[in-house]
Every structure is written in structure tokens, then in C-alpha cells.
Design an enzyme around this catalytic site. Structure first.
Site, PDB file in Angstrom:
ATOM      1  N   LYS A  22      11.255 -11.449   9.044  1.00 33.42           N
ATOM      2  CA  LYS A  22      11.628 -12.718   8.402  1.00 33.42           C
ATOM      3  C   LYS A  22      13.107 -13.012   8.616  1.00 33.42           C
ATOM      4  O   LYS A  22      13.483 -14.129   8.961  1.00 33.42           O
ATOM      5  CB  LYS A  22      11.349 -12.629   6.893  1.00 33.42           C
ATOM      6  CG  LYS A  22      11.941 -13.790   6.094  1.00 33.42           C
ATOM      7  CD  LYS A  22      11.601 -13.698   4.627  1.00 33.42           C
ATOM      8  CE  LYS A  22      12.602 -12.948   3.794  1.00 33.42           C
ATOM      9  NZ  LYS A  22      13.818 -13.703   3.450  1.00 33.42           N
ATOM     10  N   ASN A  23      13.941 -11.994   8.433  1.00 31.00           N
ATOM     11  CA  ASN A  23      15.391 -12.229   8.472  1.00 31.00           C
ATOM     12  C   ASN A  23      15.921 -12.476   9.879  1.00 31.00           C
ATOM     13  O   ASN A  23      17.097 -12.806  10.043  1.00 31.00           O
ATOM     14  CB  ASN A  23      16.144 -11.062   7.821  1.00 31.00           C
ATOM     15  CG  ASN A  23      15.940 -11.051   6.315  1.00 31.00           C
ATOM     16  OD1 ASN A  23      15.456 -12.030   5.743  1.00 31.00           O
ATOM     17  ND2 ASN A  23      16.313  -9.953   5.672  1.00 31.00           N
ATOM     18  N   CYS A 124      16.653 -15.901  -3.828  1.00 32.50           N
ATOM     19  CA  CYS A 124      16.444 -14.885  -4.869  1.00 32.50           C
ATOM     20  C   CYS A 124      17.641 -14.814  -5.812  1.00 32.50           C
ATOM     21  O   CYS A 124      18.786 -14.893  -5.383  1.00 32.50           O
ATOM     22  CB  CYS A 124      16.287 -13.502  -4.229  1.00 32.50           C
ATOM     23  SG  CYS A 124      14.708 -13.222  -3.456  1.00 32.50           S
ATOM     24  N   ARG A 129      26.029 -14.614  -5.073  1.00 29.33           N
ATOM     25  CA  ARG A 129      25.845 -14.973  -3.670  1.00 29.33           C
ATOM     26  C   ARG A 129      26.635 -16.223  -3.272  1.00 29.33           C
ATOM     27  O   ARG A 129      26.068 -17.271  -2.946  1.00 29.33           O
ATOM     28  CB  ARG A 129      24.352 -15.143  -3.347  1.00 29.33           C
ATOM     29  CG  ARG A 129      23.561 -13.926  -3.719  1.00 29.33           C
ATOM     30  CD  ARG A 129      22.125 -14.028  -3.319  1.00 29.33           C
ATOM     31  NE  ARG A 129      21.896 -13.518  -1.972  1.00 29.33           N
ATOM     32  CZ  ARG A 129      20.689 -13.430  -1.430  1.00 29.33           C
ATOM     33  NH1 ARG A 129      19.647 -13.840  -2.088  1.00 29.33           N
ATOM     34  NH2 ARG A 129      20.539 -12.954  -0.228  1.00 29.33           N
ATOM     35  N   ASP A 315      17.772  -4.264   0.961  1.00 26.47           N
ATOM     36  CA  ASP A 315      16.399  -4.770   0.867  1.00 26.47           C
ATOM     37  C   ASP A 315      15.360  -3.652   0.722  1.00 26.47           C
ATOM     38  O   ASP A 315      14.172  -3.942   0.572  1.00 26.47           O
ATOM     39  CB  ASP A 315      16.050  -5.600   2.113  1.00 26.47           C
ATOM     40  CG  ASP A 315      16.592  -7.017   2.011  1.00 26.47           C
ATOM     41  OD1 ASP A 315      17.115  -7.385   0.947  1.00 26.47           O
ATOM     42  OD2 ASP A 315      16.488  -7.754   3.016  1.00 26.47           O
ATOM     43  N   ARG A 407       6.717 -14.984   0.203  1.00 29.68           N
ATOM     44  CA  ARG A 407       7.904 -15.422   0.938  1.00 29.68           C
ATOM     45  C   ARG A 407       8.267 -14.424   2.034  1.00 29.68           C
ATOM     46  O   ARG A 407       8.874 -14.806   3.033  1.00 29.68           O
ATOM     47  CB  ARG A 407       9.107 -15.554  -0.008  1.00 29.68           C
ATOM     48  CG  ARG A 407       9.029 -16.736  -0.958  1.00 29.68           C
ATOM     49  CD  ARG A 407      10.330 -16.882  -1.720  1.00 29.68           C
ATOM     50  NE  ARG A 407      11.453 -16.639  -0.835  1.00 29.68           N
ATOM     51  CZ  ARG A 407      12.562 -15.991  -1.165  1.00 29.68           C
ATOM     52  NH1 ARG A 407      12.709 -15.521  -2.377  1.00 29.68           N
ATOM     53  NH2 ARG A 407      13.518 -15.813  -0.306  1.00 29.68           N
TER      54      ARG A 407
END
Ligand code: UD1
Length: 428
Positions: A22-23, A124, A129, A315, A407
């Protein structure tokens, strides 16, 4: 709202195919904004974040065709993205607020269209952030930036962005992606110091090179980008998801059994594999993936501190904590990337875990047996730690609010049930 119901206690045996990351997929899709020609991405995972980013990119004028969206096979999708014209340089709040990575369109929009109006991001809730380092980098490239009603409004100088030396005071994956992409079309040379060297950054850099970008130092802390007038189309396969691989590795270590994580590359998650080995799992790197094995031996307590790559990934912190809840002894888990990333602690406690949190440090005292419970998903990686804890717990577990899982994890319940877990999605 969908839930996941599972009954713990089964060992996992077999192969789990690891999806595209995903990233990496998200910034690769965003890179399509840099050229008028088609960018073809292979191995794109089927995830809610990917679909959401499609909407955001379509709003900017990207034409997207997906091959294999509905396929039942566990191979990735092929996505063709073409931004022949940028028709809108605004990324609106309604689209951006659910996913932080969508903010990253600011780099390519500024580089190619010389302006961007992008809503400040959501994503999230794992800390404040901020975006100050993105703005620092873009300003160094000559952009003029204002904040207006929740939007970042950025304009390139006359003639476009210009190369600069950018030294990030801390490693940031997001800002490295954005500045690297923006610099490909800037005039002159950009040097990014203290760049993120996560495998996903490397994957995007390699794709940009295929598109005609001039980037050296790929995979190191210093990236040098020589701007070119334009980029062209390319075909690129998304790198395997090291976080998904690490998650299933931890699941197998927790339940016992033997699993081959197909397509995963050990060098992309070596820090986590080393910790798993120290905890008592057996890990071998094979030509087509990573094999993880644990027989009846118990799990040993091991300390972990999260760090930028090549360190232990933030993660994977929640999942490793899940594993440590059933270790023999006391482990210390320090989160150094985000200040609020222990939301899974309260939920793990519902399984009977013994965890104390003091600031960024969690102290986990292993218990002999977790017990199934009703739990609530709070963020993407926290949610999956609850699933893997449930797989090892005695009795039934129900994970509520699983939209977070959708997600970031492709067909989680299919992949786990194929290796012997008793797990199902309950709709409605
Ligand atoms: C981070 C992780 C990434 C993970 C992702 C999702 C690191 C280095 N990055 O990436 O591996 O996949 O979360 O969980 O582990 N920061 C600022 N100002 C900015 C940008 C960032 O202070 O403008 C701070 C962040 O708050 C954070 C740190 O820098 O404390 C790393 O941020 P960054 O890597 O950009 O975050 P993500 O891209 O979300």
C-alpha cells in the site's frame, strides 16, 4: 458495519501470497500526475485506500483503468493511469481528509501545473503528524506557500520549481516522496539529505527513473535529483508489502505452524525478522519468499524500539506487542516515530494481556494464555494486532469497526482461512 469473527487456537500451515505494498502503490499512483503519458502499475493491491486515491486523482484529471479489480485470484490489479491534462489543482477536504497520503499530490501538482491547493490531511489518528517538513522542502524548491481555510495553497516561481539542497531534521517518508517527485521536474539539481530509505521510497524512485527522472543515491540517505523538462510513461510492478509480510510472520509465530510468505523479501524487514528469531521463531529466506516456523517452543520476551528503515518499522509495533503479550517474561516496546501509537493497548487488555504504558514506552508482561474477546479496531495496524491476538487466544473474538483493516490489508480473512485459521467476515 462489518466485523471479523474468529476462533483462536489453530496453527497456521501453508502459503500466504503477499500483496503489493500500500505504502508504495499510493505514491506510485500519485507519480502519474508528473507525465501526460500512461503509467502502468502492476501488482496494485485491492484496498480501500487505493480506491479512494483513484477518486482524488480522477478529480485532477487522471484517467484510470483497472484490470482485475473483481478477480477472485490473489494476484494484484493492473492499473493504467494517464494524466493527459491536469484539469483541477485543488484536492478538496472531502476527498483528502480520510487518507494522509493524498496530501502528497501537492508535489507533482506544483511541479507540473505550478500550483496546488490541497486540504491539510487526515488519516490514522496516531499522533499530530504535522506537515511542516513538506512545506519546508517545497519552500526550498522556490514555492510560495499560504495556509488558507484548512488548505495549503502553493505556487511555484515563474518558470517552475528550482533545485535546492534540502536537509530534513528528521527522517520523513512522506516528505521524501513529495520532494523527490517535485524535484524530478525542477530546474537544476536537488539534493535531499537525511532522506527516508524505506523500500517504498526506493520503489518509487526506481519507477521515476523508468519515467525518465535522473535520480542517484537511491536506497541511501542522500538522494540527488537532476531536474528534466518532462517525464514519460512507464510500466512498473509494485514492491511486495513488507508490513503485510511482517504481520503474517508474527501471526504464525503466535499460533505456531509453518507458513511461506510468498513474494516477501527478507531484506525489507530484516529488523523484524531478527526480533522474531530472538523470540524463538525460525525464519529462513527462500527464493520465492520468507518461511516462518515455530514448533511447540514458547515465545521469549524481546525488547523493541521503532526506528526509520532499516530499523524496526512503526507499522509492525502493534503486531509485535500482540506477540509479546504471550511471551515468557517481560518485554519493553518503545515507539519513537509517533507519540500516540499505543491505542491497541486498551484493546489487547481485553484479551487478558498485561501491558503498562509510560509515555512512549510499553512494558509487556507475558501471560500464559490470551482469551477471546469483543474488541474495537482503532487504527490500521492496531486493528490487525487484534486479529492476530485473536488467532492465538482461546475461544471466540469479534473485531468491530474493521473498515480500518480494509484500508490496508487485502483479503485478510481469505488469506488467513486458507492457511487454517477459523475466521470470517460478518456483514451488517
Ligand atoms: C510513517 C512511517 C512509515 C509508515 C507510516 C504509516 C517512519 C519514518 N515513517 O510515515 O514507515 O508506513 O508512518 O504508519 O517510520 N513529521 C514532522 N513533520 C512533517 C512530516 C513528518 O514532524 O512535515 C514527523 C512525523 O510526525 C513523524 C515522523 O516525522 O513523527 C515521521 O514522519 P513520516 O515518515 O513522514 O510519516 P509517514 O509518511 O506517515
Amino acid at each position: 458495519m462489518d466485523r471479523i469473527r474468529l476462533v483462536g487456537g489453530n496453527e497456521l500451515h501453508g502459503e500466504i501470497p503477499i500483496s503489493g505494498a500500500k505504502n508504495a502503490a499510493l505514491p506510485l499512483m500519485i507519480a502519474s500526475l508528473l507525465t501526460r503519458e500512461p503509467l502502468v502499475l502492476e501488482n496494485v493491491p485491492r484496498l480501500a485506500d487505493v480506491t479512494q486515491l483513484e477518486k482524488i486523482l480522477e478529480n485532477h484529471g487522471v484517467d484510470i483503468a483497472v484490470h482485475g479489480r473483481k478477480s477472485a485470484a490473489l494476484d494484484g490489479q493492473r492499473m493504467t493511469l494517464q494524466a493527459a491534462e491536469i484539469v483541477d489543482t485543488t484536492a478538496p477536504y472531502e476527498l483528502v481528509s480520510t487518507m494522509r497520503a493524498s496530501f502528497w499530490v501537492i508535489g507533482p501538482l506544483l511541479a507540473r501545473a505550478h500550483e496546488a491547493r490541497v486540504s491539510l490531511p487526515g488519516g490514522c489518528a496516531i499522533g499530530t503528524r504535522p506537515v511542516d517538513l513538506f512545506l519546508y522542502g517545497l519552500r526550498e524548491l522556490g514555492a510560495e506557500i499560504d495556509i488558507d481555510e484548512g488548505y495549503v495553497v502553493a505556487r511555484a516561481p515563474k518558470g517552475g520549481l528550482r533545485g535546492a539542497r534540502i536537509n530534513f531534521p528528521k527522517v520523513t517518508v512522506g516528505a521524501t516522496h513529495v520532494i523527490m517527485m517535485a524535484a524530478t521536474l525542477a530546474r537544476g539539481t536537488t539534493i535531499i539529505e537525511n532522506a527516508a530509505m524505506e523500500p517504498e521510497v526506493t520503489d518509487v524512485a526506481e519507477c521515476l527513473v523508468k519515467m525518465g527522472a535522473k535520480i542517484s543515491g537511491i536506497g541511501t540517505r542522500t538522494l540527488t535529483i537532476e531536474g528534466v523538462d518532462e517525464l514519460h510513461g512507464a510500466t512498473h510492478e509494485v514492491v511486495a508489502d513488507r508490513i503485510e509480510a511482517g504481520t503474517y510472520a508474527m501471526a504464525a509465530a503466535m499460533t505456531g505452524g509453518e507458513v511461506l510468505l510468498k513474494n516477501a523479501k527478507a531484506i525489507h524487514l530484516q529488523a523484524a525478522l531478527d526480533k522474531l528469531t530472538a523470540a524463538g521463531a525460525r525464519v529462513t529466506s527462500e527464493a520465492n519468499g520468507i518461511r516462518i516456523y515455530r514448533n511447540g517452543n514458547g515465545i521469549q520476551a524481546v525488547d523493541v524500539e521503532t526506528d526509520p528503515f532499516p530499523g524496526f518499522a512503526t507499522d509492525l509495533q502493534a503486531q509485535f506487542m500482540g506477540l509479546m503479550t504471550m511471551a515468557q517474561g517481560v518485554s519493553h516496546i518503545r515507539e519513537t516515530i509517533f507519540e500516540n501509537r499505543f491505542m491497541h493497548v486498551a484493546e489487547l487488555a481485553r484479551f487478558g494481556a498485561d501491558i503498562k504504558v509510560d509515555g512512549q514506552l510499553a512494558t509487556v508482561t507475558g501471560v500464559p494464555q490470551l482469551k477471546g474477546a469483543q474488541v474495537m479496531a482503532t487504527d490500521l495496524r492496531a486493528s490487525v494486532s487484534l486479529v492476530i491476538a485473536g488467532l492465538a487466544a482461546k475461544g471466540e473474538t469479534v473485531v468491530n469497526r474493521i473498515y480500518h483493516l480494509d484500508r490496508g490489508f487485502e483479503r485478510l480473512e481469505d488469506k488467513l482461512s486458507a492457511v487454517g485459521a477459523e475466521i470470517e467476515r460478518v456483514t451488517g
